[in-house]
Design an enzyme around this catalytic site. Structure first.
Site, mmCIF file in Angstrom:
data_model
loop_
_atom_site.group_PDB
_atom_site.id
_atom_site.type_symbol
_atom_site.label_atom_id
_atom_site.label_comp_id
_atom_site.label_asym_id
_atom_site.label_seq_id
_atom_site.Cartn_x
_atom_site.Cartn_y
_atom_site.Cartn_z
ATOM 1 N N GLY A 182 0.780 -1.240 0.000
ATOM 2 C CA GLY A 182 0.000 0.000 0.000
ATOM 3 C C GLY A 182 0.808 1.284 0.000
ATOM 4 N N ASP A 203 0.693 2.903 4.804
ATOM 5 C CA ASP A 203 -0.275 3.721 4.085
ATOM 6 C C ASP A 203 -1.331 4.301 5.013
ATOM 7 O OD1 ASP A 203 -1.394 1.221 4.583
ATOM 8 O OD2 ASP A 203 -1.956 0.805 2.521
ATOM 9 N N ASP A 205 -5.332 2.134 10.871
ATOM 10 C CA ASP A 205 -6.766 1.889 11.045
ATOM 11 C C ASP A 205 -6.980 1.367 12.472
ATOM 12 O OD1 ASP A 205 -9.445 1.532 10.336
ATOM 13 O OD2 ASP A 205 -9.110 -0.392 9.384
ATOM 14 N N LYS A 264 -7.018 6.845 10.504
ATOM 15 C CA LYS A 264 -8.463 6.690 10.739
ATOM 16 C C LYS A 264 -8.648 6.449 12.233
ATOM 17 C CE LYS A 264 -10.305 3.936 7.078
ATOM 18 N NZ LYS A 264 -10.889 2.621 6.749
ATOM 19 N N PHE A 294 -13.960 3.632 3.684
ATOM 20 C CA PHE A 294 -12.968 2.785 3.025
ATOM 21 C C PHE A 294 -12.433 3.514 1.802
ATOM 22 C CE2 PHE A 294 -11.091 -0.589 0.563
ATOM 23 C CZ PHE A 294 -10.381 -1.258 1.543
ATOM 24 N N VAL A 295 -11.137 3.772 1.830
ATOM 25 C CA VAL A 295 -10.537 4.570 0.765
ATOM 26 C C VAL A 295 -9.606 3.736 -0.119
ATOM 27 C CG1 VAL A 295 -10.718 6.777 1.979
ATOM 28 C CG2 VAL A 295 -8.698 5.335 2.342
#
Ligand code: 5GP
Ligand code: MG
Length: 194
Positions: free
Chosen positions: A59, A114, A117, A145, A166-167
């Protein structure tokens, strides 16, 4: 230091992607500007050190490429491969697919991911590198996030605080797709809700 993304600045996705993406959350220009700022901060903090940058596959590909180009420091680069099994949007069991090759003992390590979360990935990777006895480990993530944090971990450098969406894009995937988009966009829930 950290920036949140004002949703009022969110742009429509390019026409050919509108059925898949809700919107562009962070544009190419915003990304490049912020990555340069992060690099300047890192340069100041690591001046005079012999830095080992450890980037998590896959990522980080775009982020690390842009960050490194702006980093005017002597450094070495290595990668760790981690995959949270499965192709969906929920991360599961963590497996290491590539190990570090450089010796990081007594070195300053900058661990780059990246997106932060739940924090489980970064926690596991930090524990793994810690065993190699580096001098210190600092962490740098493009996206944070925070709403979803479970593990007690935070990034020393973070590009953007983003809401619980969700990106994809700029290296981030959904089922290995969308990594090539030059911006960060929000995937429509219909795309993974099937
Ligand atoms: P954590 O272990 O912190 O829950 O998750 C970190 C990893 O989950 C990231 O490295 C990334 O691969 C994946 N992830 C978490 N949120 C997102 C997201 O919104 N989009 C994408 N594409 N991947 C995400
Ligand atoms: Mg990842």
């Amino acid at each position: 230091m950290k920036k949140s993304v004002p949703l009022s600045l969110v742009r429509r996705a390019p026409p050919h992607l509108r059925q898949e993406l809700e919107c562009v959350l962070i544009s190419r220009t915003q990304l490049h500007r912020r990555v340069r700022e992060l690099a300047q901060q890192i340069e100041r903090d690591f001046a005079g050190r012999d830095l080992v940058v450890v980037s998590l596959l896959s990522g980080t590909i775009m982020f690390i490429a842009d960050l490194l180009r702006s980093l005017n420091l002597p450094l070495r680069l290595d990668f760790i491969g981690v995959s949270s099994y499965g192709g969906g949007t929920v991360s599961r069991e963590l497996t290491f697919t590539k190990e570090l090759r450089l010796d990081v003992r007594d070195r300053d390590v900058l661990l780059v991911d990246d997106i932060l979360d739940t924090g489980k990935t970064l926690t596991a990777v930090i524990a793994r590198i810690q065993k190699l006895r580096p001098r210190q480990i600092k962490t740098c993530v493009l996206l944070d996030k925070r709403a979803r944090r479970v593990a007690n971990v935070q990034a020393d450098y973070a590009g953007f605080d983003i809401p619980d969406l969700f990106v994809v894009g700029y290296g981030l995937d959904y089922a290995e797709r969308y990594r090539n988009l030059p911006f960060v966009g929000v995937l429509r829930p219909e795309m993974y809700g099937k």
